[in-house]
Design a protein around this motif. Structure first.
Motif, PDB file in Angstrom:
ATOM      1  N   ARG A  99     -11.429   0.663   3.569  1.00  0.00           N
ATOM      2  CA  ARG A  99     -12.295  -0.500   3.790  1.00  0.00           C
ATOM      3  C   ARG A  99     -13.764  -0.201   3.486  1.00  0.00           C
ATOM      4  N   GLY A 123      -8.804   1.424   0.436  1.00  0.00           N
ATOM      5  CA  GLY A 123      -7.901   1.464   1.580  1.00  0.00           C
ATOM      6  C   GLY A 123      -8.610   1.806   2.879  1.00  0.00           C
ATOM      7  N   ILE A 180      -8.902  -6.704  -4.891  1.00  0.00           N
ATOM      8  CA  ILE A 180      -8.291  -5.652  -4.092  1.00  0.00           C
ATOM      9  C   ILE A 180      -9.185  -5.403  -2.890  1.00  0.00           C
ATOM     10  N   GLU A 216      -8.782  -4.586   1.624  1.00  0.00           N
ATOM     11  CA  GLU A 216      -8.015  -4.502   2.871  1.00  0.00           C
ATOM     12  C   GLU A 216      -8.428  -5.631   3.815  1.00  0.00           C
ATOM     13  N   THR A 236      -4.753  -8.727  -3.154  1.00  0.00           N
ATOM     14  CA  THR A 236      -3.838  -7.700  -2.677  1.00  0.00           C
ATOM     15  C   THR A 236      -4.633  -6.632  -1.935  1.00  0.00           C
ATOM     16  N   THR A 237      -3.920  -5.742  -1.291  1.00  0.00           N
ATOM     17  CA  THR A 237      -4.575  -4.613  -0.627  1.00  0.00           C
ATOM     18  C   THR A 237      -4.373  -3.367  -1.478  1.00  0.00           C
ATOM     19  N   ASN A 238      -4.974  -2.292  -1.062  1.00  0.00           N
ATOM     20  CA  ASN A 238      -4.793  -1.004  -1.731  1.00  0.00           C
ATOM     21  C   ASN A 238      -3.860  -0.116  -0.911  1.00  0.00           C
ATOM     22  N   GLU A 239      -3.083  -0.755  -0.031  1.00  0.00           N
ATOM     23  CA  GLU A 239      -2.096  -0.053   0.801  1.00  0.00           C
ATOM     24  C   GLU A 239      -2.726   1.103   1.578  1.00  0.00           C
ATOM     25  N   GLN A 240      -3.963   0.893   2.012  1.00  0.00           N
ATOM     26  CA  GLN A 240      -4.719   1.854   2.817  1.00  0.00           C
ATOM     27  C   GLN A 240      -4.948   3.183   2.099  1.00  0.00           C
ATOM     28  N   LEU A 241      -4.948   3.151   0.762  1.00  0.00           N
ATOM     29  CA  LEU A 241      -5.181   4.358  -0.024  1.00  0.00           C
ATOM     30  C   LEU A 241      -6.591   4.354  -0.603  1.00  0.00           C
TER      31      LEU A 241
END
Length: 169
Positions: free
Chosen positions: A149, A147, A105, A107, A138-143
């Motif tokens: 970074r 998220g 995980i 960004e 995957t990303t953390n959907e900017q959370l």
């Protein structure tokens, strides 16, 4: 031939980005990045999560037991060595690795171009074919912290076979 039982373990790790320049290692592969992760070893979160999943499946203590963060001999060690130690401990007890699956995980940086190289490095350390090493990014959907970074995290699950009559030391 001994009866073998299938066991599974789960691992998780997270590291913040370092304040000082250092290489970013993920899955035993150097990832070009302006920032590396902070940690006592090379801070490879993917290797750490996989090692903990393996150790957990075998009912053994986590990587902090085998590689204490304050131990100077562990400073900057390659995390593939940590994975190799987990594999060695399982093999010493008559076990073998079936497969691992994991998720990174982050960004940034973009990890997908390095997935096959990571599978190869990890497959070699695990003593299994790279086709039995799953890695998703995957990303953390900017959370949250990921998220923003501030770091990178990894989850892993491992399946192993161990002798059914194994007694733990």
């Amino acid at each position: 031939m001994k009866n073998m039982i299938a066991l599974t373990g789960i691992g998780y790790d997270i590291h913040r980005f370092a304040e000082v320049p250092r290489p970013l290692m993920l899955g035993g592969v150097h990832i070009p990045s302006s920032r590396g992760l902070d940690g006592h070893s090379d801070a490879d979160v993917l290797c750490h999560a996989i090692a903990d999943a393996l150790l957990g499946a075998a009912g053994l203590p986590d990587i902090g037991y085998w590689f204490p963060p304050g131990d100077p001999s562990c400073k900057d060690i390659p995390s593939l060595d940590i994975v190799a130690k987990a594999v060695s401990l399982i093999r010493e007890r008559g076990g073998r690795i079936v497969n691992v699956d994991s998720s990174l995980i982050a960004e940034s940086p973009r990890i997908s171009p390095y997935l096959e190289q990571m599978k190869g490095a990890l497959g070699a350390a695990l003593g299994i074919s790279p086709v039995r090493v799953g890695i998703k990014a995957t990303t953390n959907e900017q959370l949250g912290a990921l998220g923003r970074r501030e770091g990178i995290a990894a989850f892993a699950v491992a399946a192993i076979l161990m002798p059914e009559d194994l007694t733990m030391p």
